[in-house]
Design a protein around this motif. Structure first.
Motif, PDB file in Angstrom:
ATOM      1  N   VAL A   1      13.939 -16.644 -35.694  1.00 47.28           N
ATOM      2  CA  VAL A   1      13.544 -17.208 -36.970  1.00 47.28           C
ATOM      3  C   VAL A   1      12.421 -18.202 -36.722  1.00 47.28           C
ATOM      4  N   HIS A   2      11.382 -18.160 -37.536  1.00 43.78           N
ATOM      5  CA  HIS A   2      10.174 -18.907 -37.258  1.00 43.78           C
ATOM      6  C   HIS A   2       9.995 -20.060 -38.234  1.00 43.78           C
ATOM      7  N   ILE A   3       9.426 -21.162 -37.724  1.00 44.41           N
ATOM      8  CA  ILE A   3       9.065 -22.290 -38.579  1.00 44.41           C
ATOM      9  C   ILE A   3       7.585 -22.170 -38.901  1.00 44.41           C
ATOM     10  N   GLY A   4       7.240 -22.173 -40.171  1.00 46.95           N
ATOM     11  CA  GLY A   4       5.847 -22.077 -40.571  1.00 46.95           C
ATOM     12  C   GLY A   4       5.671 -21.115 -41.722  1.00 46.95           C
ATOM     13  N   SER A   5       4.404 -20.945 -42.149  1.00 47.93           N
ATOM     14  CA  SER A   5       4.061 -20.035 -43.242  1.00 47.93           C
ATOM     15  C   SER A   5       3.399 -18.804 -42.631  1.00 47.93           C
ATOM     16  N   PRO A   6       3.986 -17.604 -42.789  1.00 48.12           N
ATOM     17  CA  PRO A   6       3.522 -16.417 -42.073  1.00 48.12           C
ATOM     18  C   PRO A   6       2.026 -16.148 -42.178  1.00 48.12           C
ATOM     19  N   ALA A   7       1.423 -16.367 -43.342  1.00 48.24           N
ATOM     20  CA  ALA A   7       0.009 -16.044 -43.514  1.00 48.24           C
ATOM     21  C   ALA A   7      -0.901 -16.917 -42.664  1.00 48.24           C
ATOM     22  N   PHE A   8      -0.378 -18.040 -42.133  1.00 50.12           N
ATOM     23  CA  PHE A   8      -1.211 -18.973 -41.377  1.00 50.12           C
ATOM     24  C   PHE A   8      -0.619 -19.271 -39.990  1.00 50.12           C
ATOM     25  N   MET A   9       0.322 -18.447 -39.547  1.00 52.65           N
ATOM     26  CA  MET A   9       0.987 -18.676 -38.267  1.00 52.65           C
ATOM     27  C   MET A   9       0.252 -17.999 -37.126  1.00 52.65           C
TER      28      MET A   9
ATOM     29  N   LEU B   1      -5.803 -23.748 -38.583  1.00 52.53           N
ATOM     30  CA  LEU B   1      -7.028 -24.262 -39.202  1.00 52.53           C
ATOM     31  C   LEU B   1      -8.019 -23.139 -39.453  1.00 52.53           C
ATOM     32  N   GLY B   2      -8.158 -22.227 -38.493  1.00 50.24           N
ATOM     33  CA  GLY B   2      -9.045 -21.086 -38.699  1.00 50.24           C
ATOM     34  C   GLY B   2      -8.575 -20.196 -39.831  1.00 50.24           C
ATOM     35  N   ALA B   3      -7.263 -19.927 -39.885  1.00 47.75           N
ATOM     36  CA  ALA B   3      -6.725 -19.099 -40.960  1.00 47.75           C
ATOM     37  C   ALA B   3      -6.905 -19.777 -42.308  1.00 47.75           C
ATOM     38  N   LEU B   4      -6.685 -21.085 -42.348  1.00 51.85           N
ATOM     39  CA  LEU B   4      -6.892 -21.848 -43.586  1.00 51.85           C
ATOM     40  C   LEU B   4      -8.343 -21.765 -44.039  1.00 51.85           C
ATOM     41  N   ALA B   5      -9.277 -21.891 -43.099  1.00 53.08           N
ATOM     42  CA  ALA B   5     -10.702 -21.836 -43.445  1.00 53.08           C
ATOM     43  C   ALA B   5     -11.097 -20.464 -43.979  1.00 53.08           C
ATOM     44  N   VAL B   6     -10.498 -19.398 -43.433  1.00 48.89           N
ATOM     45  CA  VAL B   6     -10.759 -18.051 -43.967  1.00 48.89           C
ATOM     46  C   VAL B   6     -10.321 -17.972 -45.419  1.00 48.89           C
ATOM     47  N   TYR B   7      -9.156 -18.526 -45.714  1.00 47.84           N
ATOM     48  CA  TYR B   7      -8.653 -18.523 -47.091  1.00 47.84           C
ATOM     49  C   TYR B   7      -9.571 -19.317 -48.014  1.00 47.84           C
ATOM     50  N   VAL B   8     -10.015 -20.477 -47.581  1.00 49.94           N
ATOM     51  CA  VAL B   8     -10.853 -21.334 -48.422  1.00 49.94           C
ATOM     52  C   VAL B   8     -12.229 -20.721 -48.633  1.00 49.94           C
ATOM     53  N   ALA B   9     -12.756 -20.034 -47.613  1.00 50.71           N
ATOM     54  CA  ALA B   9     -14.102 -19.459 -47.709  1.00 50.71           C
ATOM     55  C   ALA B   9     -14.129 -18.108 -48.401  1.00 50.71           C
ATOM     56  N   GLY B  10     -13.021 -17.335 -48.298  1.00 50.64           N
ATOM     57  CA  GLY B  10     -13.031 -15.990 -48.845  1.00 50.64           C
ATOM     58  C   GLY B  10     -11.992 -15.704 -49.907  1.00 50.64           C
ATOM     59  N   GLY B  11     -10.991 -16.574 -50.029  1.00 52.74           N
ATOM     60  CA  GLY B  11      -9.992 -16.390 -51.073  1.00 52.74           C
ATOM     61  C   GLY B  11      -8.743 -15.668 -50.642  1.00 52.74           C
ATOM     62  N   ASN B  12      -8.711 -15.144 -49.409  1.00 52.44           N
ATOM     63  CA  ASN B  12      -7.539 -14.450 -48.893  1.00 52.44           C
ATOM     64  C   ASN B  12      -7.278 -14.884 -47.461  1.00 52.44           C
ATOM     65  N   PRO B  13      -6.011 -14.946 -47.036  1.00 54.48           N
ATOM     66  CA  PRO B  13      -5.720 -15.244 -45.626  1.00 54.48           C
ATOM     67  C   PRO B  13      -6.267 -14.141 -44.724  1.00 54.48           C
ATOM     68  N   PRO B  14      -6.482 -14.432 -43.446  1.00 51.77           N
ATOM     69  CA  PRO B  14      -7.118 -13.446 -42.557  1.00 51.77           C
ATOM     70  C   PRO B  14      -6.281 -12.213 -42.280  1.00 51.77           C
ATOM     71  N   PHE B  15      -4.954 -12.296 -42.464  1.00 53.53           N
ATOM     72  CA  PHE B  15      -4.088 -11.153 -42.174  1.00 53.53           C
ATOM     73  C   PHE B  15      -3.333 -10.680 -43.416  1.00 53.53           C
ATOM     74  N   GLY B  16      -3.864 -10.980 -44.588  1.00 53.90           N
ATOM     75  CA  GLY B  16      -3.288 -10.506 -45.831  1.00 53.90           C
ATOM     76  C   GLY B  16      -2.155 -11.372 -46.316  1.00 53.90           C
ATOM     77  N   GLU B  17      -1.631 -11.010 -47.506  1.00 56.22           N
ATOM     78  CA  GLU B  17      -0.575 -11.786 -48.149  1.00 56.22           C
ATOM     79  C   GLU B  17       0.673 -10.949 -48.407  1.00 56.22           C
ATOM     80  N   GLY B  18       0.886  -9.953 -47.579  1.00 64.81           N
ATOM     81  CA  GLY B  18       2.033  -9.078 -47.785  1.00 64.81           C
ATOM     82  C   GLY B  18       3.329  -9.692 -47.299  1.00 64.81           C
TER      83      GLY B  18
END
Length: 527
Positions: free
Chosen positions: A185-193, A212-229
């Motif tokens: 079981v993991h601690i964190g938010s999957p889209a940014f882990m 931080l890189g995943a967050l920046a992808v979301y802020v710059a493009g509107g979606n996390p780098p590995f999707g929101e599934g």
């Protein structure tokens, strides 16, 4: 991947009235308004004795009864209080040993990055670089005292006029850790882990750089780098696939790909992230949060949140002298800034209309008192027409019948996988928590009624619109615990601002913060 679209609905009001089930004082801090609510608890606006605003987080009762949570919470708070970064929300006080644990941090007058992107869309390249530099500096302060955030995501970064503030490096992690009952079981938010988190390996400072890189992808493009599934899909992609930067400006690709390297050793340090941002052509060698660093509409939202709710100090005294009102003292103290016991100053000759935090249960009584008080203070017959602080007078209530509604959609089945997702009532979608303008949130044990809404729980059977309207007017409720809801049972919500109605039928409730499924009908008020 489809293009992200900004939401057409405004962000929820930053300050919400205290409801009947909200406390009025926590740890000696008098509460003035509610700032928000989520799976971990509720957040309130208060002030230090010297008048500085603070955000006071009060954990949920079920967590307060968890011995493991209390132990971890005390540890996390002790670590957090050692962090003194300019881009973090400073922890100023706490009550880890209180009956209900709480944490007070400096109030940040701004929305979260998640709210900004959801409402206004991706931010410009220069703004993204400035944010990366500021967040990297915050991470330096966090890592400098031996702490790893482990849950850096857009919802945990607030935006102020002078840059970002990283928050929540204590309470959420303690709650997540207390809920772990087995391995894997993991601690964190999957889209940014980071991959190492997905694989159950130890988190390090490099783990936060990946986030931080995943967050920046979301802020710059509107979606996390590995999707929101689903969680499993996001984690698999983070470990095995390359990030999707298709909607990110090309000038950011090199830095973001370095941050998102699969191996922690291949990622830049926080100092290197700051230097790369400074050297970027879009920055020009100087990292400065000037007045124009954000789009204008985001700046307006920050200004809105900087206008803190206050009330003239004389108002509670005037109300207390009016016959027949009987407002409890602790309610009147919730109307403005906290203060030590003192005599109220003399009333000014021309008082301003107050912004008041009013509990649900005493709403009509207090509203009537305010109108009467204003008439006495201003001394004009027209005061009754001028002051309507709640905008839901009796004249409008008569129009709330089923004939004044039209169906927007019906029978929409939705599933929230855990407490980090809420139901967007207007859109009929499941979205990350704290992003919908009108929402139905949930914890591991209950549905969370929006602060600006009324709720009604049907005793049994189906719930028609007319029944809902009648029940809201005669038997409203403020609590919807899963223990009181059988599968197939229905309840409804009504927005106080637009009078729209959502009828919710429970399909299944959670076990240990598991999925919650509902069927949703939405009715738009046409009056």
């Amino acid at each position: 991947m489809s293009a992200p679209r900004p939401s057409s609905t405004p962000l929820p009001p930053p300050f919400q009235a205290l409801s009947a089930d909200d406390p009025h004082e926590v740890g000696g801090y008098r509460l003035c308004a509610r700032l928000g609510a989520g799976g971990m608890g509720r957040v309130y606006l208060s002030y230090t004795p010297g008048g500085r605003p603070v955000a006071l987080k009060v954990v949920r009762p079920e967590l307060a009864d968890d011995v493991e949570f209390r132990h971890r919470f005390a540890q996390e708070v002790a670590s957090a209080r050692r962090i003194h970064g300019l881009y973090t929300a400073q922890v100023v006080d706490s009550g880890a040993d209180a009956a209900t644990p709480w944490l007070a941090t400096a109030y940040v007058p701004g929305p979260s990055l998640q709210q900004v992107v959801h409402r206004y869309g991706p931010l410009p390249e220069r703004a993204v670089l400035l944010l990366m530099a500021g967040i990297a500096e915050a991470l330096q302060a966090i890592h400098g005292v031996g702490v790893v955030h482990r849950d850096l995501k857009p919802a945990n970064v607030l935006i102020a006029a002078d840059g970002p503030r990283v928050i929540d490096f204590g309470i959420a992690r303690a709650a997540d850790a207390a809920a772990l009952t087995g391995t894997g079981v993991h601690i964190g938010s999957p889209a940014f882990m980071a991959p190492e988190q997905a694989l159950g390996r130890p988190a390090t400072a490099a783990t936060d750089v990946f986030a931080l890189g995943a967050l920046a992808v979301y802020v710059a493009g509107g979606n996390p780098p590995f999707g929101e599934g689903p969680e499993s899909t996001s984690l698999y992609r983070a470990v095995h696939e390359e990030p999707d930067l298709g909607r990110v400006p090309a000038g950011l690709h090199r830095l973001l790909l370095r941050c998102l390297a699969k191996e922690p050793a291949d990622r830049p340090t926080t100092a290197q992230v700051i230097e790369a941002a400074r050297a970027h052509p879009a920055i020009g060698g100087q990292l400065r949060f000037a007045e124009d660093w954000l789009p204008q509409q985001v700046g307006h939202e920050i200004t809105r949140r900087a206008e803190l709710p206050t009330a003239p100090a004389h108002l509670p005294t005037v109300l207390a002298t009016l016959p027949g009102i009987g407002i409890p003292e602790q309610r009147t103290m919730a109307l403005g800034h906290p203060a030590q016991a003192a005599e109220a100053p003399e009333a000014p000759e021309a008082p301003e209309t107050p912004t008041v935090a009013v509990p649900r249960a005493g709403r009509r009584r207090v509203r009537t008192a305010l109108i009467a008080a204003t008439a006495l203070l201003v001394g004009a017959a027209g005061a009754f027409a001028l002051l309507d602080p709640f905008g839901d007078g009796d004249s409008g209530a008569a129009t709330l019948d089923a004939a004044s509604y039209s169906s927007a959609y019906s029978g929409t089945e939705l599933t929230s996988p855990d407490h980090t997702y809420e139901f967007d009532l207007k859109a009929g979608q499941v979205v990350p928590q704290e992003t919908a303008a009108w929402y139905l949130a949930r914890s591991a044990t209950e549905f969370i009624v929006p602060e600006d809404s009324d709720a009604y729980l049907a005793p049994d059977g189906p719930l028609a619109l007319a029944d809902c309207i009648q029940g809201l007017g005669s038997r409203p409720v403020t609590s919807l615990p899963f223990s009181a809801l059988a599968d197939g049972q229905a309840f409804c919500l009504r927005s106080r601002s637009g009078h729209d109605v959502a009828v919710v039928r429970v399909l299944s409730t959670a076990a240990d913060d598991g999925p919650v499924a509902i069927s949703l009908d939405y009715y738009r008020h046409d009056g």
